[in-house]
Design a protein around this motif. Structure first.
Motif, PDB file in Angstrom:
ATOM      1  N   MET A   1       0.960  -1.003  -0.105  1.00  0.00           N
ATOM      2  CA  MET A   1       0.141   0.077   0.048  1.00  0.00           C
ATOM      3  C   MET A   1       0.962   1.261  -0.176  1.00  0.00           C
ATOM      4  O   MET A   1       1.861   1.210   0.610  1.00  0.00           O
ATOM      5  CB  MET A   1      -0.813  -0.115   1.370  1.00  0.00           C
ATOM      6  CG  MET A   1      -2.325  -0.303   1.035  1.00  0.00           C
ATOM      7  SD  MET A   1      -3.469  -0.113   2.351  1.00  0.00           S
ATOM      8  CE  MET A   1      -4.497   0.563   1.561  1.00  0.00           C
ATOM      9  N   ARG A   2       0.497   2.252  -0.823  1.00  0.00           N
ATOM     10  CA  ARG A   2       1.081   3.438  -0.840  1.00  0.00           C
ATOM     11  C   ARG A   2       0.862   4.385   0.477  1.00  0.00           C
ATOM     12  O   ARG A   2      -0.404   4.264   0.778  1.00  0.00           O
ATOM     13  CB  ARG A   2       0.960   4.340  -2.155  1.00  0.00           C
ATOM     14  CG  ARG A   2       1.230   3.265  -3.479  1.00  0.00           C
ATOM     15  CD  ARG A   2       1.232   3.923  -4.536  1.00  0.00           C
ATOM     16  NE  ARG A   2       2.216   4.981  -4.839  1.00  0.00           N
ATOM     17  CZ  ARG A   2       3.443   5.000  -5.398  1.00  0.00           C
ATOM     18  NH1 ARG A   2       3.788   3.791  -5.658  1.00  0.00           N
ATOM     19  NH2 ARG A   2       4.135   6.087  -5.169  1.00  0.00           N
ATOM     20  N   SER A   3       1.498   5.149   0.805  1.00  0.00           N
ATOM     21  CA  SER A   3       1.398   6.368   1.908  1.00  0.00           C
ATOM     22  C   SER A   3       0.185   7.314   1.383  1.00  0.00           C
ATOM     23  O   SER A   3      -0.611   7.542   2.270  1.00  0.00           O
ATOM     24  CB  SER A   3       2.686   7.294   1.898  1.00  0.00           C
ATOM     25  OG  SER A   3       3.813   6.478   2.338  1.00  0.00           O
ATOM     26  N   LYS A   4      -0.043   7.507   0.055  1.00  0.00           N
ATOM     27  CA  LYS A   4      -1.220   8.299  -0.261  1.00  0.00           C
ATOM     28  C   LYS A   4      -2.697   7.523   0.292  1.00  0.00           C
ATOM     29  O   LYS A   4      -3.361   8.306   0.613  1.00  0.00           O
ATOM     30  CB  LYS A   4      -1.200   8.726  -1.748  1.00  0.00           C
ATOM     31  CG  LYS A   4      -2.317   9.467  -2.346  1.00  0.00           C
ATOM     32  CD  LYS A   4      -2.166  10.904  -2.255  1.00  0.00           C
ATOM     33  CE  LYS A   4      -3.391  11.725  -2.781  1.00  0.00           C
ATOM     34  NZ  LYS A   4      -4.171  11.993  -1.925  1.00  0.00           N
ATOM     35  N   GLU A   5      -2.368   6.364  -0.164  1.00  0.00           N
ATOM     36  CA  GLU A   5      -3.643   5.583  -0.059  1.00  0.00           C
ATOM     37  C   GLU A   5      -3.979   5.304   1.435  1.00  0.00           C
ATOM     38  O   GLU A   5      -5.309   5.419   1.997  1.00  0.00           O
ATOM     39  CB  GLU A   5      -3.645   4.198  -0.602  1.00  0.00           C
ATOM     40  CG  GLU A   5      -3.582   3.988  -2.132  1.00  0.00           C
ATOM     41  CD  GLU A   5      -2.820   2.839  -2.553  1.00  0.00           C
ATOM     42  OE1 GLU A   5      -2.618   1.784  -1.909  1.00  0.00           O
ATOM     43  OE2 GLU A   5      -3.066   2.723  -3.906  1.00  0.00           O
ATOM     44  N   LEU A   6      -3.113   5.097   2.395  1.00  0.00           N
ATOM     45  CA  LEU A   6      -3.047   5.150   3.844  1.00  0.00           C
ATOM     46  C   LEU A   6      -3.401   6.423   4.363  1.00  0.00           C
ATOM     47  O   LEU A   6      -4.317   6.373   5.529  1.00  0.00           O
ATOM     48  CB  LEU A   6      -1.755   4.647   4.444  1.00  0.00           C
ATOM     49  CG  LEU A   6      -1.338   3.144   4.245  1.00  0.00           C
ATOM     50  CD1 LEU A   6       0.126   2.860   4.422  1.00  0.00           C
ATOM     51  CD2 LEU A   6      -2.342   2.209   4.569  1.00  0.00           C
ATOM     52  N   ARG A   7      -3.071   7.722   3.948  1.00  0.00           N
ATOM     53  CA  ARG A   7      -3.503   8.727   4.481  1.00  0.00           C
ATOM     54  C   ARG A   7      -4.804   9.266   4.203  1.00  0.00           C
ATOM     55  O   ARG A   7      -5.486  10.036   5.169  1.00  0.00           O
ATOM     56  CB  ARG A   7      -2.469   9.955   4.034  1.00  0.00           C
ATOM     57  CG  ARG A   7      -1.096   9.872   4.311  1.00  0.00           C
ATOM     58  CD  ARG A   7      -0.386  11.042   3.931  1.00  0.00           C
ATOM     59  NE  ARG A   7       1.096  10.580   3.966  1.00  0.00           N
ATOM     60  CZ  ARG A   7       1.896  10.971   5.009  1.00  0.00           C
ATOM     61  NH1 ARG A   7       1.297  11.241   6.221  1.00  0.00           N
ATOM     62  NH2 ARG A   7       3.167  10.598   5.258  1.00  0.00           N
ATOM     63  N   ASP A   8      -5.406   8.673   3.287  1.00  0.00           N
ATOM     64  CA  ASP A   8      -6.749   8.650   3.083  1.00  0.00           C
ATOM     65  C   ASP A   8      -7.747   8.224   3.945  1.00  0.00           C
ATOM     66  O   ASP A   8      -8.946   8.432   4.099  1.00  0.00           O
ATOM     67  CB  ASP A   8      -7.125   8.349   1.693  1.00  0.00           C
ATOM     68  CG  ASP A   8      -6.670   9.275   0.528  1.00  0.00           C
ATOM     69  OD1 ASP A   8      -6.218  10.555   1.144  1.00  0.00           O
ATOM     70  OD2 ASP A   8      -6.468   8.818  -0.612  1.00  0.00           O
ATOM     71  N   LEU A   9      -7.229   7.103   4.747  1.00  0.00           N
ATOM     72  CA  LEU A   9      -8.185   6.356   5.731  1.00  0.00           C
ATOM     73  C   LEU A   9      -8.108   7.110   7.039  1.00  0.00           C
ATOM     74  O   LEU A   9      -7.273   7.845   7.427  1.00  0.00           O
ATOM     75  CB  LEU A   9      -7.367   4.649   6.054  1.00  0.00           C
ATOM     76  CG  LEU A   9      -7.161   4.132   4.620  1.00  0.00           C
ATOM     77  CD1 LEU A   9      -6.494   2.820   4.882  1.00  0.00           C
ATOM     78  CD2 LEU A   9      -8.516   3.859   4.067  1.00  0.00           C
ATOM     79  N   ASN A  10      -9.095   6.938   7.615  1.00  0.00           N
ATOM     80  CA  ASN A  10      -9.050   7.324   9.261  1.00  0.00           C
ATOM     81  C   ASN A  10      -8.325   6.334  10.205  1.00  0.00           C
ATOM     82  O   ASN A  10      -7.814   5.329   9.955  1.00  0.00           O
ATOM     83  CB  ASN A  10     -10.489   7.533   9.519  1.00  0.00           C
ATOM     84  CG  ASN A  10     -11.329   6.496   9.787  1.00  0.00           C
ATOM     85  OD1 ASN A  10     -10.925   5.384  10.160  1.00  0.00           O
ATOM     86  ND2 ASN A  10     -12.745   6.481   9.419  1.00  0.00           N
ATOM     87  N   VAL A  11      -8.342   6.982  11.590  1.00  0.00           N
ATOM     88  CA  VAL A  11      -7.396   6.093  12.409  1.00  0.00           C
ATOM     89  C   VAL A  11      -8.076   4.648  12.681  1.00  0.00           C
ATOM     90  O   VAL A  11      -7.166   3.740  12.622  1.00  0.00           O
ATOM     91  CB  VAL A  11      -7.330   6.962  13.702  1.00  0.00           C
ATOM     92  CG1 VAL A  11      -6.728   5.979  14.812  1.00  0.00           C
ATOM     93  CG2 VAL A  11      -6.847   8.316  13.468  1.00  0.00           C
ATOM     94  N   GLU A  12      -9.600   4.453  12.579  1.00  0.00           N
ATOM     95  CA  GLU A  12     -10.047   3.229  13.047  1.00  0.00           C
ATOM     96  C   GLU A  12      -9.765   2.197  11.701  1.00  0.00           C
ATOM     97  O   GLU A  12      -9.245   1.162  11.894  1.00  0.00           O
ATOM     98  CB  GLU A  12     -11.551   3.405  13.049  1.00  0.00           C
ATOM     99  CG  GLU A  12     -11.990   3.745  14.411  1.00  0.00           C
ATOM    100  CD  GLU A  12     -11.406   3.045  15.483  1.00  0.00           C
ATOM    101  OE1 GLU A  12     -11.324   1.849  15.772  1.00  0.00           O
ATOM    102  OE2 GLU A  12     -10.869   3.920  16.551  1.00  0.00           O
ATOM    103  N   GLU A  13      -9.941   2.882  10.615  1.00  0.00           N
ATOM    104  CA  GLU A  13      -9.465   1.981   9.354  1.00  0.00           C
ATOM    105  C   GLU A  13      -8.008   1.629   9.405  1.00  0.00           C
ATOM    106  O   GLU A  13      -7.428   0.430   9.016  1.00  0.00           O
ATOM    107  CB  GLU A  13      -9.774   2.681   8.146  1.00  0.00           C
ATOM    108  CG  GLU A  13     -11.132   2.779   7.840  1.00  0.00           C
ATOM    109  CD  GLU A  13     -11.673   3.833   6.743  1.00  0.00           C
ATOM    110  OE1 GLU A  13     -12.673   3.497   6.214  1.00  0.00           O
ATOM    111  OE2 GLU A  13     -10.816   4.774   6.509  1.00  0.00           O
TER     112      GLU A  13
END
Length: 71
Positions: A1-13
């Motif tokens: 997974m790329r950082s960009k994709e991870l940054r779009d998620l909230n803390v719970e996700e």
């Protein structure tokens, strides 16, 4: 997974993703130990993804969310 994709998620996700990758890492280590793992580079890749997730979670918790900077 790329950082960009991870940054779009909230803390719970992110916490859910963290748990998923921890399980995958456990399974990869087990497969490696018994000699069934063909792609050993995946272990390093998963470790890096886990580190990215933890870093982004920490940024979000401390209010240093960089998602707006990277867009």
């Amino acid at each position: 997974m790329r950082s960009k994709e991870l940054r779009d998620l909230n803390v719970e996700e992110l916490k859910e993703k963290h748990q998923e990758y921890k399980k995958e890492l456990y399974n990869l280590r087990f497969q490696h130990a018994i000699g069934q793992l063909s792609n050993t580079a995946r272990i390093t890749e998963v470790k890096r993804i886990i580190a990215r997730i933890l870093t982004i979670m920490r940024e979000k918790e401390t209010g240093r969310d960089r998602s707006s900077v990277l867009s």
